[in-house]
Design a protein around this motif. Structure first.
Motif, PDB file in Angstrom:
ATOM      1  N   ASP B 592       0.847  -1.191   0.000  1.00 40.61           N
ATOM      2  CA  ASP B 592       0.000   0.000   0.000  1.00 40.61           C
ATOM      3  C   ASP B 592       0.885   1.246   0.000  1.00 40.61           C
ATOM      4  O   ASP B 592       1.563   1.534   0.993  1.00 40.61           O
ATOM      5  CB  ASP B 592      -0.869  -0.044   1.267  1.00 40.61           C
ATOM      6  CG  ASP B 592      -1.839   1.127   1.347  1.00 40.61           C
ATOM      7  OD1 ASP B 592      -1.700   2.062   0.526  1.00 40.61           O
ATOM      8  OD2 ASP B 592      -2.708   1.092   2.228  1.00 40.61           O
ATOM      9  N   ALA B 593       0.871   1.982  -1.095  1.00 34.89           N
ATOM     10  CA  ALA B 593       1.751   3.138  -1.227  1.00 34.89           C
ATOM     11  C   ALA B 593       1.376   4.246  -0.241  1.00 34.89           C
ATOM     12  O   ALA B 593       2.181   5.135   0.019  1.00 34.89           O
ATOM     13  CB  ALA B 593       1.706   3.666  -2.653  1.00 34.89           C
ATOM     14  N   LYS B 594       0.170   4.190   0.289  1.00 34.42           N
ATOM     15  CA  LYS B 594      -0.238   5.250   1.232  1.00 34.42           C
ATOM     16  C   LYS B 594       0.271   4.990   2.640  1.00 34.42           C
ATOM     17  O   LYS B 594       0.247   5.867   3.492  1.00 34.42           O
ATOM     18  CB  LYS B 594      -1.771   5.364   1.266  1.00 34.42           C
ATOM     19  CG  LYS B 594      -2.373   5.954   0.002  1.00 34.42           C
ATOM     20  CD  LYS B 594      -3.776   6.481   0.300  1.00 34.42           C
ATOM     21  CE  LYS B 594      -4.592   6.634  -0.962  1.00 34.42           C
ATOM     22  NZ  LYS B 594      -5.024   5.306  -1.511  1.00 34.42           N
ATOM     23  N   ARG B 595       0.685   3.764   2.893  1.00 35.04           N
ATOM     24  CA  ARG B 595       1.238   3.483   4.218  1.00 35.04           C
ATOM     25  C   ARG B 595       2.543   4.255   4.382  1.00 35.04           C
ATOM     26  O   ARG B 595       3.369   4.304   3.467  1.00 35.04           O
ATOM     27  CB  ARG B 595       1.483   1.985   4.394  1.00 35.04           C
ATOM     28  CG  ARG B 595       1.986   1.648   5.793  1.00 35.04           C
ATOM     29  CD  ARG B 595       1.953   0.161   6.091  1.00 35.04           C
ATOM     30  NE  ARG B 595       2.492  -0.053   7.437  1.00 35.04           N
ATOM     31  CZ  ARG B 595       2.012  -0.928   8.299  1.00 35.04           C
ATOM     32  NH1 ARG B 595       0.998  -1.695   7.985  1.00 35.04           N
ATOM     33  NH2 ARG B 595       2.546  -1.035   9.497  1.00 35.04           N
ATOM     34  N   GLU B 596       2.726   4.876   5.538  1.00 34.09           N
ATOM     35  CA  GLU B 596       3.958   5.642   5.789  1.00 34.09           C
ATOM     36  C   GLU B 596       4.405   5.317   7.210  1.00 34.09           C
ATOM     37  O   GLU B 596       3.586   5.187   8.113  1.00 34.09           O
ATOM     38  CB  GLU B 596       3.709   7.134   5.609  1.00 34.09           C
ATOM     39  CG  GLU B 596       4.960   7.945   5.240  1.00 34.09           C
ATOM     40  CD  GLU B 596       5.918   8.182   6.399  1.00 34.09           C
ATOM     41  OE1 GLU B 596       7.138   8.213   6.184  1.00 34.09           O
ATOM     42  OE2 GLU B 596       5.443   8.303   7.540  1.00 34.09           O
ATOM     43  N   ASN B 600       1.319   7.268   8.781  1.00 34.09           N
ATOM     44  CA  ASN B 600       0.204   6.371   8.502  1.00 34.09           C
ATOM     45  C   ASN B 600       0.628   4.904   8.556  1.00 34.09           C
ATOM     46  O   ASN B 600       0.722   4.239   7.523  1.00 34.09           O
ATOM     47  CB  ASN B 600      -0.386   6.724   7.122  1.00 34.09           C
ATOM     48  CG  ASN B 600      -1.606   5.885   6.809  1.00 34.09           C
ATOM     49  OD1 ASN B 600      -2.369   5.515   7.704  1.00 34.09           O
ATOM     50  ND2 ASN B 600      -1.782   5.554   5.539  1.00 34.09           N
ATOM     51  N   GLY B 603      -2.060  -0.459   6.694  1.00 35.28           N
ATOM     52  CA  GLY B 603      -2.197  -0.890   5.308  1.00 35.28           C
ATOM     53  C   GLY B 603      -1.188  -1.975   4.993  1.00 35.28           C
ATOM     54  O   GLY B 603      -0.424  -2.407   5.870  1.00 35.28           O
TER      55      GLY B 603
END
Lengths: 330, 763
Positions: B592-596, B600, B603
């Protein structure tokens, strides 16, 4: 790290070597096996103007029986030769054991008896790079007037970390020192000064040429034990050498117990001799002897391992060294 | 006939023979005409302002060709993430650790460069310093970075489920605090750089785990386009995570070369390699774990304080790895994890296979304590809590292929667990540990890998990939993958890798991504090339390309292997028909590219997951406290083993790194003013061959949907699992929990003494 610049000399004879050393007046160093010396050079602990190699002095490499029935060992004898020598194994077992505990096999292949006995004392605040040392005032051993290991320490207590010396002291060994104006033989105990800054009595022009060990009788037993973290390589964090002679009744006739790596020189425990001689070994006697050794050992916080741990281990090692000696494994 | 003809075969790694014969050239072996030698002036303070640097005397020394200080650099700060840019590669304002770079000299020989250092006059204003992470976080502690109040480098916080309630309702809760000092990478090759900056740009050779990861920051720091920085692969003497990032040495050599207009070589001393590359985090972990009556984990609540040293490095990843490993190793719904990575005035800490040993290693010790209290076999407890394909972690990652339970059973069987646990003589112990690691997580613009495959006139193929081989066997791995896909034998594959001027981008040989990402890209490129080849062959055979297969050097229609064309002949025919076969492929993480990491942490975290179980057996000397490792067994779920020989070697290397190194021996110690006391191989206890027992590697397979041919990674789960195994073996032997790593003789003896005192007090 690069070596500092120095002249490299290869004298052909012991006398020539002594002359060069005398003329150098402290600015010339002796290279034997080099396993410890090269590290010190790279760290700029020594910056000699010249280094003389003893390679050409092959006459100093021997192990043979002396006329009195004892053993003589040339200073250039390698530790590998020592550990493999049947002459050493037969009657001087503590020495062979100590030799096997030094470094790792590639080191013992080149390291020499003389080099090991002349090891400089060590301290975790001293055996560092030039950059590291320059970040703080010079300690006693570097010619300054502070000790970084002991708060308000007033003299250098750098540790003598050789393995052979305690074993040789336990055997009552002497050393032959050759100088410009002749030679002398002194007990090994007198070879060491107890001064961390200058651990032995050699003066410019002197070379330690030979170790002489008195004859051993058939019922002499020896044991060496060493505290180290890894199975090899490490200098002793504490060492214990013992030599015991028993009589026909199984009582102890002679005994010498020597500690290594807890002081600036090998440390004899005469109380152990007093306790042991005339007695047969019992567990309670062993405890008392170990306690005397513990009382005498006063390591300070100048190695990579806690001093109180090292001191506690002296007690354990004494029991094991004596146990190893009397069990005949020695 | 087996499914595959090339992958799955044991082949020697391509670098083995050149390393042994001495043919392999390391960075320090290189030489260019007119080359200068560099030395670095370093800070004698743990924390100090740089007021002024006077280089005039040094410049006048004959033979000196260039001197650089922070003033020669543009104001660029390096950071792995946009929000962690805190490190000037040559500082201009202040120094933050003992040994940090202050200036560098290039001269015609090393002695002159060294002499020149003594002639550089630096005015420092010493500042208060702090060496302990917990002290650094206290109010009033010296501030190490102006824009990082409270010395917080990174804070990771995850709170999923209802941890407090779950712990309250648990049948048993185990609570402990574990601590460990810094470790070192101990690469046998001290860091070395050769840089040549001329009118075309920078050409640079240095140990690296990913040239693209170096090229970009170097171009930024030097103010030149990335295309003008050429970093390429070179034989490397150890990586372990410590060769991932750009090094100040790279930058200094480049800047000196630009200034002197001559090639410049900079070779670090052993001491510099200990202090001035990267180290492994020191950490404390406060951990609470709950279980129900049946031994199911109900909740984990963990607080980790990590000593990050002077700079952020890969901090956000380093501070996250522990919780990701834990939630992927065991199934439980309630999870709170807080990690604070603090700045201190010590050398910066970087990437390592496992951070920190106190977190997952501590948890493993706690699980054994809980098992004992429950009267359960620790193996049974672990099987009960194992994850499985399709399991969703608290932070919402779906586990794909998974053979975790099988690793537990196989490791236990091989080690004789059932016969030995509880039945060993006094002083002996056997312990188990479990680990999980992730492969292929998003790393922004450099997160993926690309590859080309081209056919040559003689019918051999060349693979062009950005991946680096650091000794783990990546070159052999991609050659096997390409050979299998193309239907060639592995000796028909030539490999060109890791050269930023010609190979496609690649994420680098870390984060266990080489097989799944780089290997995946090579497989895609080979498939593309094969399809082109089959088109040509189809015309020659008057067949449908879809019916053709390429195998063992031949192309034939399925079912009629006797009517074949040699691949070499097809490749030559293609070339003669003006059709150069050129395949291309790429691979991007399926995460998941939105996981940080910080903002974040939810994901899909990665593309593949591997699992491992380790069992260790020890003997403890109760008088000296020394622990002797008797045996290590390690079972690792690698997906599919492309090269079983390399996988076994990786498993053994991981066992070594975590067992004798990480759990029993290695640690740094410091003086009160921040000097490293044991930056050498005598006082830093790197295990010798004699300290390492037999290691039994066991390959467990699963078929991963993402990795090429079902492969994941080569053995890293063991570098996690073996910490728990060895620590638990000691716990089993002495009946006390070791809460301090490494478990040195002093630690063991103190534990035994405390235990004795307690039992005396009781009686």
């Amino acid at each position: 790290m690069q070596l500092p610049r120095f002249d490299f000399l290869q004298p052909r004879s012991l006398q020539e070597a002594c002359s060069i050393l005398r003329e150098g007046n402290g600015k010339v160093s002796v290279l034997a096996g080099g396993t410890a010396f090269m590290v010190a050079l790279r760290s700029r602990l020594h910056t000699p103007s010249a280094v003389i190699s003893t390679k050409a002095l092959s006459e100093l490499s021997y192990i043979r029986e002396a006329s009195d029935g004892g053993l003589v060992i040339g200073a250039m004898t390698t530790l590998e030769a020592l550990e493999n020598s049947p002459l050493v194994a037969n009657g001087y077992a503590v020495l062979g054991q100590a030799a096997r505990f030094v470094g790792v096999p590639p080191i013992r292949h080149v390291a020499t008896v003389g080099g090991n006995l002349c090891l400089d004392t060590r301290c975790i605040f001293y055996n560092q790079s030039e950059f590291w040392r320059k970040a703080r005032p010079d300690c006693f051993k570097l010619g300054g007037d502070v000790c970084h290991a002991i708060d308000k320490g007033r003299r250098c207590l750098a540790v003598y970390q050789g393995d052979l010396a305690p074993a040789l002291v336990a055997l009552g060994a002497r050393v032959r020192i050759v100088g410009v104006s002749g030679e002398k033989v002194i007990p090994l105990t007198q070879f060491y000064t107890g001064n961390g800054e200058k651990p032995n009595v050699l003066e410019p022009g002197d070379i330690l040429a030979e170790v002489q060990i008195p004859p051993s009788s058939g019922n002499t037993w020896g044991g060496y034990e060493k505290l180290r973290v890894r199975e090899g390589m490490d200098f002793p964090l504490a060492g214990v050498a013992v030599s015991i002679k028993t009589n026909a009744n199984g009582a102890i006739d002679q005994a010498r117990l020597v500690l290594g790596a807890v002081a600036p020189s090998p440390l004899e425990v005469p109380e152990a001799t007093e306790l042991l001689v005339g007695q047969k070994l019992t567990d309670s006697l062993l405890e008392s002897v170990a306690q005397k050794a513990y009382d005498r050992a006063r390591p300070v916080a100048n190695l990579a391992v806690d001093a109180s741990y090292r001191r506690k281990m002296v007690r354990v090692l004494v029991k094991r060294a004596i146990g190893r000696a009397v069990s005949g494994n020695g | 006939m087996s499914e595959y003809s090339v992958v799955g075969k044991r082949i020697p790694r391509t670098d083995s023979v050149p390393r042994v014969t001495g043919e392999a050239k390391y960075s320090a072996d290189l030489s260019l005409p007119g080359m200068l030698y560099a030395k670095v002036l370093r800070s004698p303070y743990a924390h100090a302002k740089i007021l002024n640097i006077d280089t005039s005397k040094a410049e006048r020394l004959p033979g000196v060709r260039a001197i650089i200080t922070g003033k020669d650099a543009i104001p660029y700060k390096w950071g792995v993430f946009a929000y962690t840019r805190d490190m000037q590669l040559l500082p201009s304002d202040k120094v933050r650790y003992f040994g940090e770079e202050v200036a560098a000299v290039a001269a015609i020989d090393e002695d002159i460069a060294r002499e020149a250092l003594d002639l550089i006059q630096v005015d420092f204003e010493p500042l208060p310093w702090v060496l302990d992470a917990e002290e650094a976080l206290l109010e009033g502690a010296p501030q190490i970075h102006q824009d990082k109040p409270g010395n917080i480098s990174v804070r990771i916080f995850v709170d999923e489920g209802e941890v407090d309630r779950a712990l309250e309702e648990s049948y048993l809760v185990q609570e402990d605090r574990f601590s460990s000092p810094e470790e070192n990478y101990c690469q046998l090759e001290p860091y070395a750089v050769l840089a040549n900056f001329d009118s075309t740009g920078l050409d640079i050779w240095c140990p690296n785990a990913g040239p693209h990861m170096k090229a970009r920051p170097l171009s930024n720091a030097l103010g030149i386009p990335t295309s003008e920085v050429r970093v390429r692969k070179i034989t490397i003497g150890g990586h372990g995570g410590g060769r991932s990032e750009v090094s100040p040495a790279d930058f200094m050599a480049a800047l000196l070369s630009r200034k002197a207009r001559r090639p410049v070589k900079l070779v670090y001393t052993r001491e510099e390699n200990f202090n001035c590359v990267r180290q492994v985090h020191a950490a404390t972990t406060h951990s609470r774990v709950g279980v129900d009556r049946e031994g199911r984990i109900t909740a984990v609540d963990m607080k980790v304080i990590m000593d990050g040293g002077a700079y952020a490095s890969t901090g956000p990843i380093a501070a996250s790895v522990a919780y990701i490993m834990i939630e992927e190793a065991y199934k439980f719904a309630n999870f709170r994890y807080e990690a604070i990575r603090a700045y201190t005035n010590k050398p910066p800490r970087g990437m390592y296979p496992h951070h920190p040993r106190t977190a997952y290693g501590g948890l493993e010790l706690q699980l054994d304590v809980l098992a004992e209290k429950l009267g359960m076999d620790p193996l049974e407890l672990r099987i009960k809590n194992a994850v499985y394909e399709g399991y969703v972690t608290p932070t919402k990652t779906v586990i794909t292929s998974c053979a975790e339970v099988e690793t537990m059973i196989k490791a236990a069987e091989k080690a004789g667990w059932k016969e030995k646990r509880g039945a060993l003589p006094p002083g002996r112990g056997i312990g188990m540990g479990v680990g999980s690691v992730i492969s292929g997580f998003p790393m922004g613009i450099r997160g993926g890998s690309g590859a080309f495959v081209r056919f040559n006139e003689d019918g051999d193929a060349t693979v062009i990939s950005g991946v680096v081989d650091n000794g783990q066997g990546n070159d052999s791995m991609i050659a096997q993958i390409a050979a299998e896909e193309l239907g060639l034998s592995v000796d028909k594959i030539k490999v060109v890798t890791a050269d930023t001027s010609m190979t496609p981008a690649d994420q680098g040989a870390y984060s266990q991504a080489s097989t799944v990402m780089s290997g995946g890209a090579v497989k895609a490129a080979a498939a593309d090339a094969k399809n082109q080849l089959l088109q040509v062959a189809a015309e020659m055979l008057e067949a449908n390309p879809k019916d053709l297969v390429a195998r063992d050097g031949r192309i034939y229609a399925k079912g009629s292997p006797d009517r074949f064309l040699d691949i070499a002949k097809v490749a030559r025919t293609a070339l003669s028909r003006d059709h150069a076969i050129l395949g291309r492929g790429d691979r991007w993480p399926s995460a998941d590219a939105k996981r940080e990491w910080v903002k974040n942490p939810r994901g899909q975290v990665a593309s593949a997951f591997s699992f491992g179980t380790a069992v260790a057996e020890v003997e403890v000397d109760r008088e000296t406290g020394r622990v002797k490792l008797l045996n290590m067994v390690a079972a690792h779920d690698c997906g599919y083993p492309i090269n079983p020989l390399a996988v076994e070697q990786q498993i053994q290397r991981s066992a070594l790194e975590a067992g004798p190194e990480g759990t029993l021996l290695e640690k740094h110690a410091w003086t009160a003013n921040g000097q490293n006391l044991n930056a050498n191989f005598l006082d830093y206890w790197f295990p010798l061959s004699t300290d390492v027992p037999n290691i039994d590697p066991i390959i467990v397979t699963s078929n991963d949907p993402f990795g090429p041919f079902g492969a994941k990674e080569g053995g890293l789960s063991i570098s996690v699992a073996m910490v728990g195994a060895v620590a638990n073996a000691v716990q089993n032997a002495i009946g006390v929990t070791p809460k301090q790593l490494p478990i040195t003789p002093e630690v063991v003896l103190r534990l035994l003494e405390e235990k004795e005192k307690q039992s005396e007090a009781k009686s």
